[in-house]
Design an enzyme around this catalytic site. Structure first.
Site, PDB file in Angstrom:
ATOM      1  N   ASP A  19     -24.483  -9.961 -41.407  1.00  0.00           N
ATOM      2  CA  ASP A  19     -25.503 -10.151 -40.378  1.00  0.00           C
ATOM      3  C   ASP A  19     -26.145  -8.819 -39.986  1.00  0.00           C
ATOM      4  O   ASP A  19     -27.330  -8.751 -39.659  1.00  0.00           O
ATOM      5  CB  ASP A  19     -24.916 -10.859 -39.154  1.00  0.00           C
ATOM      6  CG  ASP A  19     -23.721 -10.148 -38.531  1.00  0.00           C
ATOM      7  OD1 ASP A  19     -23.319  -9.067 -39.014  1.00  0.00           O
ATOM      8  OD2 ASP A  19     -23.171 -10.694 -37.531  1.00  0.00           O
ATOM      9  N   PHE A  20     -25.375  -7.733 -40.048  1.00  0.00           N
ATOM     10  CA  PHE A  20     -25.845  -6.418 -39.606  1.00  0.00           C
ATOM     11  C   PHE A  20     -26.918  -5.826 -40.510  1.00  0.00           C
ATOM     12  O   PHE A  20     -27.714  -4.994 -40.074  1.00  0.00           O
ATOM     13  CB  PHE A  20     -24.650  -5.462 -39.522  1.00  0.00           C
ATOM     14  CG  PHE A  20     -24.987  -4.100 -38.992  1.00  0.00           C
ATOM     15  CD1 PHE A  20     -25.289  -3.905 -37.650  1.00  0.00           C
ATOM     16  CD2 PHE A  20     -25.001  -3.000 -39.840  1.00  0.00           C
ATOM     17  CE1 PHE A  20     -25.582  -2.639 -37.150  1.00  0.00           C
ATOM     18  CE2 PHE A  20     -25.300  -1.728 -39.356  1.00  0.00           C
ATOM     19  CZ  PHE A  20     -25.590  -1.546 -38.003  1.00  0.00           C
ATOM     20  N   TYR A  21     -26.962  -6.235 -41.765  1.00  0.00           N
ATOM     21  CA  TYR A  21     -27.919  -5.665 -42.714  1.00  0.00           C
ATOM     22  C   TYR A  21     -29.336  -6.093 -42.323  1.00  0.00           C
ATOM     23  O   TYR A  21     -29.712  -7.257 -42.471  1.00  0.00           O
ATOM     24  CB  TYR A  21     -27.626  -6.124 -44.143  1.00  0.00           C
ATOM     25  CG  TYR A  21     -26.258  -5.721 -44.660  1.00  0.00           C
ATOM     26  CD1 TYR A  21     -25.539  -4.681 -44.084  1.00  0.00           C
ATOM     27  CD2 TYR A  21     -25.679  -6.393 -45.737  1.00  0.00           C
ATOM     28  CE1 TYR A  21     -24.287  -4.328 -44.560  1.00  0.00           C
ATOM     29  CE2 TYR A  21     -24.431  -6.033 -46.227  1.00  0.00           C
ATOM     30  CZ  TYR A  21     -23.732  -5.007 -45.633  1.00  0.00           C
ATOM     31  OH  TYR A  21     -22.493  -4.660 -46.106  1.00  0.00           O
ATOM     32  N   GLY A  22     -30.092  -5.131 -41.815  1.00  0.00           N
ATOM     33  CA  GLY A  22     -31.446  -5.427 -41.380  1.00  0.00           C
ATOM     34  C   GLY A  22     -31.484  -6.364 -40.192  1.00  0.00           C
ATOM     35  O   GLY A  22     -32.496  -7.031 -39.966  1.00  0.00           O
ATOM     36  N   ARG A  23     -30.385  -6.397 -39.434  1.00  0.00           N
ATOM     37  CA  ARG A  23     -30.281  -7.301 -38.276  1.00  0.00           C
ATOM     38  C   ARG A  23     -30.659  -8.733 -38.657  1.00  0.00           C
ATOM     39  O   ARG A  23     -31.476  -9.385 -38.012  1.00  0.00           O
ATOM     40  CB  ARG A  23     -31.149  -6.802 -37.114  1.00  0.00           C
ATOM     41  CG  ARG A  23     -30.673  -5.487 -36.488  1.00  0.00           C
ATOM     42  CD  ARG A  23     -29.334  -5.651 -35.809  1.00  0.00           C
ATOM     43  NE  ARG A  23     -28.825  -4.398 -35.246  1.00  0.00           N
ATOM     44  CZ  ARG A  23     -29.014  -3.995 -33.990  1.00  0.00           C
ATOM     45  NH1 ARG A  23     -29.731  -4.742 -33.179  1.00  0.00           N
ATOM     46  NH2 ARG A  23     -28.500  -2.860 -33.557  1.00  0.00           N
TER      47      ARG A  23
END
Length: 342
Positions: A53-57
């Site tokens: 989920d954190f990748y590129g928000r």
């Protein structure tokens, strides 16, 4: 493409896992091209895709979701949760409150009703591991997750989680995602043996040592890349650059590219299930696929062992997990009045 069993899950995955961190604003902002890269990887036989989920928000998950329309059943899909997804202090971590919400958000972005592997992106000292495992168990029983795993967990945390799961009859962690490369072999000492002991699969990240093992970063040579722009300290670590120069010589002698040497090394360890590749462009992917059949003979592996002894690290990656005991000085320094022996 050959396939390996992911721990004792019975799930068959390719030795190369397609990492999606570079898809989106943090890497390749062109969604259509990113989708084409994913399709190219799937067509080449890669059936394992890892995002977070954190990748590129969330942008990476959205791209992966677009790419998997009509092909979802052919892919072993993995994502992760833990890292901050907003300013709210509860939009992060390993609490039940957040993990349930984070997974729902991920499923929506991915356009699917389940993920095959849901991973805890980092340890969370503020959350009881039983709380985390209890939440994950419910998600598995609800059919939203097939298996659960960890990322960057120290060996002691992995063992504790296995014990808690057994004693409380909770879902066990089935995989671990640690950093592993020729330059960072520390997990060979404890993490990989522990994973093998508990029947856990491993999908290792940064097998190219954050790009250093591609040959793009050389001693005394300035390189204008995205990673350099972020100011990562490891890129200028002289100890690492010295070893890189010698590895490039080894690769040339074996008539291999440094990239192919590094990838073949990563998947040669019996404790490694898959190595995560993170191409930003189609050219990057094609280069990685071109080395998929590379086999390193024992003699070459012995030479690598001489350069970087098994179980040792040459410096650290900036993005590697550091436990609280190393991050906070108060946890490794006694009060002044307690530091004397007399």
């Amino acid at each position: 493409m050959h396939y390996r069993t992911l721990g004792r899950t019975g799930i068959k995955v390719s030795p190369y896992c397609l990492g999606a961190m570079m898809f989106g604003a943090d890497g390749n902002p062109d969604h259509d091209e990113s989708v084409r890269i994913i399709h190219r990887a799937l067509d080449a036989g890669i059936n394992f895709v890892d995002t977070a989920d954190f990748y590129g928000r969330g942008e990476s998950e959205e791209i992966v979701g677009k790419a998997l329309k009509g092909r979802r059943d052919d892919v072993v899909l993995a994502t992760k949760a833990h890292l901050p997804m907003g300013d709210d202090p509860n939009e992060r971590g390993n609490s039940r409150r957040w993990l349930v919400r984070a997974l729902e958000n991920s499923l929506r972005r991915l356009g699917t009703d389940h993920v095959d592997l849901f991973q805890i992106h980092r340890p969370d000292p503020d959350t009881d591991i039983e709380e985390t495992l209890s939440a994950l168990t419910d998600l598995v029983r609800a059919g939203k997750v097939r298996a659960v795993g960890t990322s960057s967990f120290p060996a002691s945390d992995i063992v504790e989680a296995q014990w808690v799961a057994e004693r409380r009859n909770l879902t066990r962690f089935r995989t671990e995602q640690p950093t592993y490369s020729i330059l960072n072999r520390g997990i060979e000492r404890e993490v990989l043996p522990v994973c093998e002991r508990y029947g856990m699969g491993t999908l290792v990240y940064s097998p190219l040592a954050g790009g250093q093992l591609t040959g793009r970063y050389r001693k005394g040579r300035a390189v204008d890349t995205r990673r350099a722009a972020y100011g990562f300290k490891y890129l200028g670590d002289e100890r690492r650059l010295d070893v890189v120069e010698r590895l490039i010589t080894l690769a040339e002698k074996a008539d291999l590219s440094p990239t192919h040497l590094a990838m073949a090394f990563a998947i040669a360890h019996p404790g490694v299930t898959s190595a995560i590749i993170g191409p930003r462009t189609m050219a990057h992917l094609d280069d990685l696929l071109a080395g998929a059949d590379t086999v390193l003979p024992d003699e070459l592996l012995d030479e690598i062992d001489e350069l970087v002894p098994p179980g040792t690290d040459v410096g650290t990656l900036d993005m590697a997990y550091a436990p609280p005991a190393l991050q906070h000085t108060a946890l490794r320094r006694r009060a002044l009045e307690e530091r004397t022996a007399a």
